[in-house]
Scaffold this motif. Sequence first.
Motif, PDB file in Angstrom:
ATOM      1  N   GLY A 107      12.073  -4.844  17.201  1.00  0.00           N
ATOM      2  CA  GLY A 107      11.608  -5.727  18.273  1.00  0.00           C
ATOM      3  C   GLY A 107      10.040  -6.205  18.315  1.00  0.00           C
ATOM      4  N   GLY A 108       9.692  -6.157  17.085  1.00  0.00           N
ATOM      5  CA  GLY A 108       8.101  -6.561  17.099  1.00  0.00           C
ATOM      6  C   GLY A 108       7.286  -5.780  17.811  1.00  0.00           C
ATOM      7  N   SER A 109       7.431  -4.403  18.016  1.00  0.00           N
ATOM      8  CA  SER A 109       6.728  -3.628  18.958  1.00  0.00           C
ATOM      9  C   SER A 109       6.720  -2.247  18.253  1.00  0.00           C
ATOM     10  CB  SER A 109       7.289  -3.180  20.571  1.00  0.00           C
ATOM     11  OG  SER A 109       6.348  -2.635  20.955  1.00  0.00           O
ATOM     12  N   VAL A 110       7.288  -1.355  18.540  1.00  0.00           N
ATOM     13  CA  VAL A 110       6.970   0.053  18.165  1.00  0.00           C
ATOM     14  C   VAL A 110       7.389   0.275  16.653  1.00  0.00           C
ATOM     15  CG1 VAL A 110       8.168   2.323  18.370  1.00  0.00           C
ATOM     16  CG2 VAL A 110       7.860   1.000  20.075  1.00  0.00           C
ATOM     17  N   SER A 111       6.559   1.151  15.813  1.00  0.00           N
ATOM     18  CA  SER A 111       7.036   1.157  14.354  1.00  0.00           C
ATOM     19  C   SER A 111       7.032   2.561  14.105  1.00  0.00           C
ATOM     20  CB  SER A 111       5.590   0.584  13.690  1.00  0.00           C
ATOM     21  OG  SER A 111       5.725   0.813  12.492  1.00  0.00           O
ATOM     22  N   THR A 112       7.762   2.840  13.099  1.00  0.00           N
ATOM     23  CA  THR A 112       7.941   4.193  12.712  1.00  0.00           C
ATOM     24  C   THR A 112       7.661   4.390  11.181  1.00  0.00           C
ATOM     25  OG1 THR A 112       9.800   4.559  14.174  1.00  0.00           O
ATOM     26  CG2 THR A 112       9.768   6.170  12.542  1.00  0.00           C
ATOM     27  N   LEU A 113       6.911   5.174  10.847  1.00  0.00           N
ATOM     28  CA  LEU A 113       6.747   5.585   9.618  1.00  0.00           C
ATOM     29  C   LEU A 113       7.631   6.677   9.081  1.00  0.00           C
ATOM     30  CD1 LEU A 113       4.868   4.757   6.831  1.00  0.00           C
ATOM     31  CD2 LEU A 113       3.158   6.604   7.714  1.00  0.00           C
ATOM     32  N   THR A 114       8.212   6.596   8.104  1.00  0.00           N
ATOM     33  CA  THR A 114       9.146   7.871   7.481  1.00  0.00           C
ATOM     34  C   THR A 114       8.484   8.220   6.188  1.00  0.00           C
ATOM     35  OG1 THR A 114      10.948   6.923   8.810  1.00  0.00           O
ATOM     36  CG2 THR A 114      11.290   8.695   7.195  1.00  0.00           C
ATOM     37  N   ILE A 115       8.354   9.502   6.248  1.00  0.00           N
ATOM     38  CA  ILE A 115       8.252  10.111   4.636  1.00  0.00           C
ATOM     39  C   ILE A 115       9.268  11.042   4.315  1.00  0.00           C
ATOM     40  CG2 ILE A 115       6.481  11.213   3.387  1.00  0.00           C
ATOM     41  CD1 ILE A 115       4.366  10.656   5.436  1.00  0.00           C
ATOM     42  N   GLN A 116       9.972  10.590   3.239  1.00  0.00           N
ATOM     43  CA  GLN A 116      10.964  11.660   2.768  1.00  0.00           C
ATOM     44  C   GLN A 116      10.601  12.684   1.852  1.00  0.00           C
ATOM     45  OE1 GLN A 116      13.318   8.054   1.584  1.00  0.00           O
ATOM     46  NE2 GLN A 116      15.119   8.748   3.257  1.00  0.00           N
ATOM     47  N   ARG A 117      11.234  13.752   1.942  1.00  0.00           N
ATOM     48  CA  ARG A 117      10.931  14.647   1.021  1.00  0.00           C
ATOM     49  C   ARG A 117       9.358  15.030   0.738  1.00  0.00           C
ATOM     50  NH1 ARG A 117      14.066  11.200  -1.141  1.00  0.00           N
ATOM     51  NH2 ARG A 117      12.651  10.437  -2.819  1.00  0.00           N
ATOM     52  N   THR A 118       8.724  15.407   1.991  1.00  0.00           N
ATOM     53  CA  THR A 118       7.293  15.395   1.850  1.00  0.00           C
ATOM     54  C   THR A 118       6.767  16.340   0.799  1.00  0.00           C
ATOM     55  OG1 THR A 118       7.546  17.210   3.458  1.00  0.00           O
ATOM     56  CG2 THR A 118       6.977  14.687   4.330  1.00  0.00           C
ATOM     57  N   GLN A 119       5.564  16.044   0.318  1.00  0.00           N
ATOM     58  CA  GLN A 119       4.805  16.818  -0.700  1.00  0.00           C
ATOM     59  C   GLN A 119       3.605  17.286  -0.195  1.00  0.00           C
ATOM     60  OE1 GLN A 119       6.367  17.399  -3.624  1.00  0.00           O
ATOM     61  NE2 GLN A 119       7.940  16.378  -2.834  1.00  0.00           N
ATOM     62  N   GLN A 120       2.655  18.125  -0.746  1.00  0.00           N
ATOM     63  CA  GLN A 120       1.685  18.606  -0.008  1.00  0.00           C
ATOM     64  C   GLN A 120       0.362  17.367  -0.067  1.00  0.00           C
ATOM     65  OE1 GLN A 120       0.871  22.323  -2.141  1.00  0.00           O
ATOM     66  NE2 GLN A 120       1.642  23.472  -0.559  1.00  0.00           N
ATOM     67  N   GLU A 121       0.524  16.714  -1.126  1.00  0.00           N
ATOM     68  CA  GLU A 121      -0.323  15.368  -1.290  1.00  0.00           C
ATOM     69  C   GLU A 121      -0.210  14.473  -0.207  1.00  0.00           C
ATOM     70  OE1 GLU A 121       1.696  16.119  -3.800  1.00  0.00           O
ATOM     71  OE2 GLU A 121       2.413  14.502  -4.704  1.00  0.00           O
TER      72      GLU A 121
ATOM     73  N   GLY B 135       0.941  -1.159  -0.185  1.00  0.00           N
ATOM     74  CA  GLY B 135      -0.075   0.013   0.061  1.00  0.00           C
ATOM     75  C   GLY B 135       0.790   1.187   0.061  1.00  0.00           C
ATOM     76  N   LEU B 136       2.290   1.247   0.153  1.00  0.00           N
ATOM     77  CA  LEU B 136       2.792   2.455  -0.053  1.00  0.00           C
ATOM     78  C   LEU B 136       2.672   2.994  -1.037  1.00  0.00           C
ATOM     79  CD1 LEU B 136       6.232   1.139   2.208  1.00  0.00           C
ATOM     80  CD2 LEU B 136       4.284   2.319   3.029  1.00  0.00           C
ATOM     81  N   PRO B 137       2.457   4.494  -1.113  1.00  0.00           N
ATOM     82  CA  PRO B 137       2.190   5.126  -2.365  1.00  0.00           C
ATOM     83  C   PRO B 137       3.410   5.582  -3.018  1.00  0.00           C
ATOM     84  CG  PRO B 137       1.888   6.540  -0.641  1.00  0.00           C
ATOM     85  CD  PRO B 137       2.075   5.238   0.112  1.00  0.00           C
ATOM     86  N   SER B 138       4.626   5.614  -2.654  1.00  0.00           N
ATOM     87  CA  SER B 138       5.781   5.776  -3.527  1.00  0.00           C
ATOM     88  C   SER B 138       7.057   5.214  -2.371  1.00  0.00           C
ATOM     89  CB  SER B 138       5.744   7.485  -3.638  1.00  0.00           C
ATOM     90  OG  SER B 138       6.363   8.307  -2.476  1.00  0.00           O
ATOM     91  N   ASP B 139       8.232   5.376  -3.233  1.00  0.00           N
ATOM     92  CA  ASP B 139       9.286   5.038  -2.481  1.00  0.00           C
ATOM     93  C   ASP B 139       9.948   6.015  -1.481  1.00  0.00           C
ATOM     94  OD1 ASP B 139      11.628   5.779  -5.437  1.00  0.00           O
ATOM     95  OD2 ASP B 139      10.494   6.818  -4.247  1.00  0.00           O
ATOM     96  N   ARG B 140       9.167   7.275  -1.348  1.00  0.00           N
ATOM     97  CA  ARG B 140       9.418   8.228  -0.503  1.00  0.00           C
ATOM     98  C   ARG B 140       8.833   7.683   0.976  1.00  0.00           C
ATOM     99  NH1 ARG B 140       6.826  12.191  -0.026  1.00  0.00           N
ATOM    100  NH2 ARG B 140       5.126  11.955  -1.658  1.00  0.00           N
ATOM    101  N   PHE B 141       8.099   6.582   0.906  1.00  0.00           N
ATOM    102  CA  PHE B 141       7.402   6.194   2.091  1.00  0.00           C
ATOM    103  C   PHE B 141       8.259   4.972   2.566  1.00  0.00           C
ATOM    104  CE2 PHE B 141       3.417   8.524   2.916  1.00  0.00           C
ATOM    105  CZ  PHE B 141       3.458   9.095   1.617  1.00  0.00           C
ATOM    106  N   SER B 142       8.379   4.612   3.997  1.00  0.00           N
ATOM    107  CA  SER B 142       9.035   3.716   4.506  1.00  0.00           C
ATOM    108  C   SER B 142       8.442   3.362   5.841  1.00  0.00           C
ATOM    109  CB  SER B 142      10.269   3.499   4.389  1.00  0.00           C
ATOM    110  OG  SER B 142      10.944   4.554   5.174  1.00  0.00           O
ATOM    111  N   ALA B 143       8.600   2.327   6.286  1.00  0.00           N
ATOM    112  CA  ALA B 143       8.127   1.925   7.785  1.00  0.00           C
ATOM    113  C   ALA B 143       9.126   0.819   8.423  1.00  0.00           C
ATOM    114  CB  ALA B 143       6.788   1.571   7.944  1.00  0.00           C
ATOM    115  N   GLU B 144       9.456   0.894   9.558  1.00  0.00           N
ATOM    116  CA  GLU B 144       9.991  -0.174  10.267  1.00  0.00           C
ATOM    117  C   GLU B 144       9.227  -0.752  11.655  1.00  0.00           C
ATOM    118  OE1 GLU B 144      14.139   1.111  10.674  1.00  0.00           O
ATOM    119  OE2 GLU B 144      13.654   1.867  12.196  1.00  0.00           O
ATOM    120  N   ARG B 145       9.514  -1.845  11.946  1.00  0.00           N
ATOM    121  CA  ARG B 145       9.102  -2.204  13.384  1.00  0.00           C
ATOM    122  C   ARG B 145      10.035  -2.968  14.054  1.00  0.00           C
ATOM    123  NH1 ARG B 145       3.867  -6.146  14.919  1.00  0.00           N
ATOM    124  NH2 ARG B 145       3.757  -5.289  16.898  1.00  0.00           N
TER     125      ARG B 145
END
Lengths: 112, 117
Positions: free
Chosen positions: B71-85, B59-69
């Motif tokens: 230790g099987g717990s906390v997750s971080t969603l990272t968006i690089q070079r953000t756009q208005q959309e 479902g990630l809309p572009s390669d600017r989006f990534s996520a990691e989790r």
Amino acid sequence: EDKVVQSPLSLVVHEGDTVTLNCSYEVTNFRSLLWYKQEKKAPTFLFMLTSSGIEKKSGRLSSILDKKELFSILNITATQTGDSAIYLCVGGSGGSNYKLTFGKGTLLTVNP
Amino acid sequence: GAGVSQSPSNKVTEKGKDVELRCDPISGHTALYWYRQSLGQGLEFLIYFQGNSAPDKSGLPSDRFSAERTGGSVSTLTIQRTQQEDSAVYLCASSLVGGRLSSYEQYFGPGTRLTVT
């Protein structure tokens, strides 16, 4: 505190039955009410309701919103086993602080 | 007990900057989901983690989006070079066991409202 309450929490019916799922909401600066069907991973968008008393239909599914009573129902007629899912009701608030308030869902099981 | 928490609750960033959104799922929940909801739109699936399996990134809309989790717990969603959309409410949810309808109930966090100016 905003809240969305769905009932029943779970429901078991036979194919061909008609079901009505209920959703009541208390959402500050209410703008829209959304219904989703959730089977495996991603919820599937069903309806967005913003106006009171106007029924929205999609095949065997229909939904209506009552903004006076803060209530919405989702009807499914002639149920099929493929309708088995969790149905989520979500309240959306407008204004500068747009946010969503999720109900816990109704688990519908349709047996053959 | 504590529910799913997300931080920050609101984030305003300038176009082109990177952002990180955090999700703390309910303890013991093995499945974690990221969604986003743009104003007036339906819920959009982004990524799904289940235990130690490789995440479903379909479902990630572009390669600017990534996520990691971690230790099987906390997750971080990272968006690089953000756009208005990218402006939307980003929702995280967790469930006890993913993929089986009977134990599928997802518990949603309050969301992070991202505004890209």
